[in-house]
Design a protein around this motif. Structure first.
Motif, short mmCIF file in Angstrom:
data_model
loop_
_atom_site.label_atom_id
_atom_site.label_comp_id
_atom_site.label_asym_id
_atom_site.label_seq_id
_atom_site.Cartn_x
_atom_site.Cartn_y
_atom_site.Cartn_z
N VAL A 105 42.15 50.22 37.83
CA VAL A 105 43.30 51.12 37.69
C VAL A 105 44.46 50.64 38.55
N ALA A 106 44.16 50.17 39.74
CA ALA A 106 45.21 49.69 40.64
C ALA A 106 45.94 48.48 40.07
N LEU A 107 45.27 47.74 39.18
CA LEU A 107 45.86 46.55 38.59
C LEU A 107 46.33 46.76 37.16
N PRO A 208 31.35 30.68 35.41
CA PRO A 208 32.66 30.97 34.82
C PRO A 208 33.17 32.35 35.26
N ALA A 209 34.46 32.43 35.56
CA ALA A 209 35.06 33.68 36.03
C ALA A 209 36.49 33.77 35.51
N ARG A 210 36.97 35.00 35.36
CA ARG A 210 38.34 35.25 34.91
C ARG A 210 39.12 35.87 36.06
N ALA A 211 40.21 35.26 36.44
CA ALA A 211 41.04 35.78 37.53
C ALA A 211 41.85 36.98 37.04
N ILE A 212 41.86 38.06 37.84
CA ILE A 212 42.66 39.23 37.47
C ILE A 212 43.69 39.58 38.52
N ALA A 213 43.56 39.04 39.73
CA ALA A 213 44.55 39.31 40.77
C ALA A 213 44.40 38.29 41.89
N SER A 214 45.47 38.09 42.61
CA SER A 214 45.44 37.18 43.74
C SER A 214 46.38 37.69 44.82
N GLY A 215 46.20 37.19 46.04
CA GLY A 215 47.08 37.52 47.13
C GLY A 215 47.18 39.01 47.41
N ALA A 216 48.41 39.50 47.53
CA ALA A 216 48.65 40.90 47.88
C ALA A 216 48.12 41.85 46.81
N ASP A 217 48.21 41.44 45.53
CA ASP A 217 47.71 42.31 44.46
C ASP A 217 46.19 42.49 44.56
N ALA A 218 45.49 41.41 44.86
CA ALA A 218 44.03 41.50 45.02
C ALA A 218 43.67 42.40 46.20
N GLU A 219 44.36 42.21 47.32
CA GLU A 219 44.07 43.03 48.49
C GLU A 219 44.38 44.50 48.22
N ARG A 220 45.46 44.77 47.50
CA ARG A 220 45.81 46.16 47.16
C ARG A 220 44.72 46.80 46.30
#
Length: 380
Positions: A105-107, A208-220
């Protein structure tokens, strides 16, 4: 909930929700069913889980309607969590509802994995959150899984509901820590005290993995998940403690000793009264935490720390007193008290112990008071 002046008054809709979930659990998740499911291979009934999502619609109450949820609030979800705790509902409650769904939900504003989110809300799929925490808080230093070329390598040694269909995994990338979705990984079931809540070690070998967030978005997203999971865990602990209190009071009114109900003895009355105070105190802190997260009426970390420190100890104390006040029968495998005691002990170690949360409260209140001259206060 009503307005801020009556923070802990439940609305008629929330009272109806509580009755509906309680009735569903009483009819379909009685103690015999819970015992059967906790010994099964899956650890829960996927068909019942789907009914919770599709028929009752209680797995996504705090998810916006445009994302497939009910568009309610975290307090609504906490009401359900409390009833789930009272019934010892086996299944990926914390992994899916408490952690994975809030992270997605956050993303969701970026359109990330909305199909997965919808399936989790409907109960057709389950998820777990493979992100290490330190006392219920995200610490990037603890992340040991690494990403390279769209694959993950490493291990997360303890994942609540780790046998779920999908994993949300924190992994190190060239730019810091990212959040990934993994469909297939090696899961090694762990031998745990509480058989109603499965845990597993999860291993990745060029998976295999799918990236959904990185950096500040991932931490949030990770922080949102850990906060929500802690608030719902506190509500679940309240539900278990209340169920044990109810059963103890009922037993004290029927168990005879020296020709009198044991509940007529002053020592037993005092013990039951102490249990009631613990439960009511825990309930207030749990719903205050949910309300603070929902409406932003308080410092979320302070509210959650108070709730977790209070509810973890209250649940354990009430469960232990339940065993004691039931006498010999309370120590047997046939009685339900040991199931709740095991859940209480396990819950107290999830997302930070009571001691760790008290330390966090001290940092927020005392250290801030020294630094700026104004202490943090849980105002509600």
């Amino acid at each position: 909930m009503a307005d801020a002046g009556t923070e802990f008054v439940f609305t008629p809709e929330q009272q109806d929700l509580r009755r509906a979930v309680r009735q569903f659990c009483a009819e379909r998740l009685d103690e015999d069913t819970v015992r059967r499911l906790m010994e099964s291979e899956a650890g829960y009934d996927p068909a019942l889980w789907t009914r919770l999502g599709g028929e009752l619609g209680v797995l996504g109450l705090a998810v916006p309607e445009e994302l497939g949820g009910a568009g309610g609030g975290l307090v609504d979800q906490a009401v359900v969590a409390e009833e789930f705790g009272a019934a010892l509902v086996p299944g990926p409650v914390i992994g899916t509802v408490g952690l994975a769904v809030p992270a997605l939900v956050a993303l969701a504003g970026a359109g990330v994995e909305e199909g997965l989110l919808a399936s989790l809300v409907e109960g057709t799929r389950t998820a777990a959150f493979a992100v290490p925490d330190r006392g219920g808080r995200f610490d990037p230093a603890l992340v040991t899984v690494t990403e390279s070329g769209g694959t993950l390598t490493g291990e997360v040694s303890q994942v609540v509901d780790g046998t779920a269909d999908v994993l949300l995994v924190a992994a190190r990338t060239g730019d810091g820590v990212g959040l990934f979705i993994v469909d297939e990984a090696e899961r090694v079931a762990l031998s745990t005290l509480d058989r109603t809540r499965r845990q597993a070690a999860v291993r990745f070998a060029a998976t295999p993995a799918r990236a959904i967030a990185s950096g500040a978005d991932a931490e949030r997203a990770i922080t949102a998940a850990l906060r929500t999971g802690a608030a719902l865990l506190a509500a679940e602990q309240v539900g278990g403690a209340q169920r044990m209190l109810d059963r103890t009071v009922a037993y004290a009114g029927t168990r005879l000793q020296f020709g009198r109900p044991i509940g007529s003895f002053q020592a037993v009355k005092h013990r039951c009264a102490d249990m009631l105070v613990l439960v009511e105190h825990a309930r207030s802190t749990a719903y205050h935490a949910a309300w603070a997260l929902q409406d932003g009426t308080d410092d979320p970390d302070l509210a959650i720390g108070i709730a977790q420190a209070t509810c973890s100890e209250a649940y354990q104390r009430v469960a232990e007193d339940t065993v004691q006040l039931h006498g010999g029968i309370g120590f047997t495998w046939e009685h339900s008290a040991h199931l709740y005691l095991k859940r209480a002990v396990t819950d107290a170690a999830l997302l930070g112990s009571a001691a760790e949360h008290r330390e966090r409260i001290a940092e927020l209140v005392l250290d801030r008071a020294v630094a700026v001259g104004v202490p943090a206060v849980a105002t509600g």
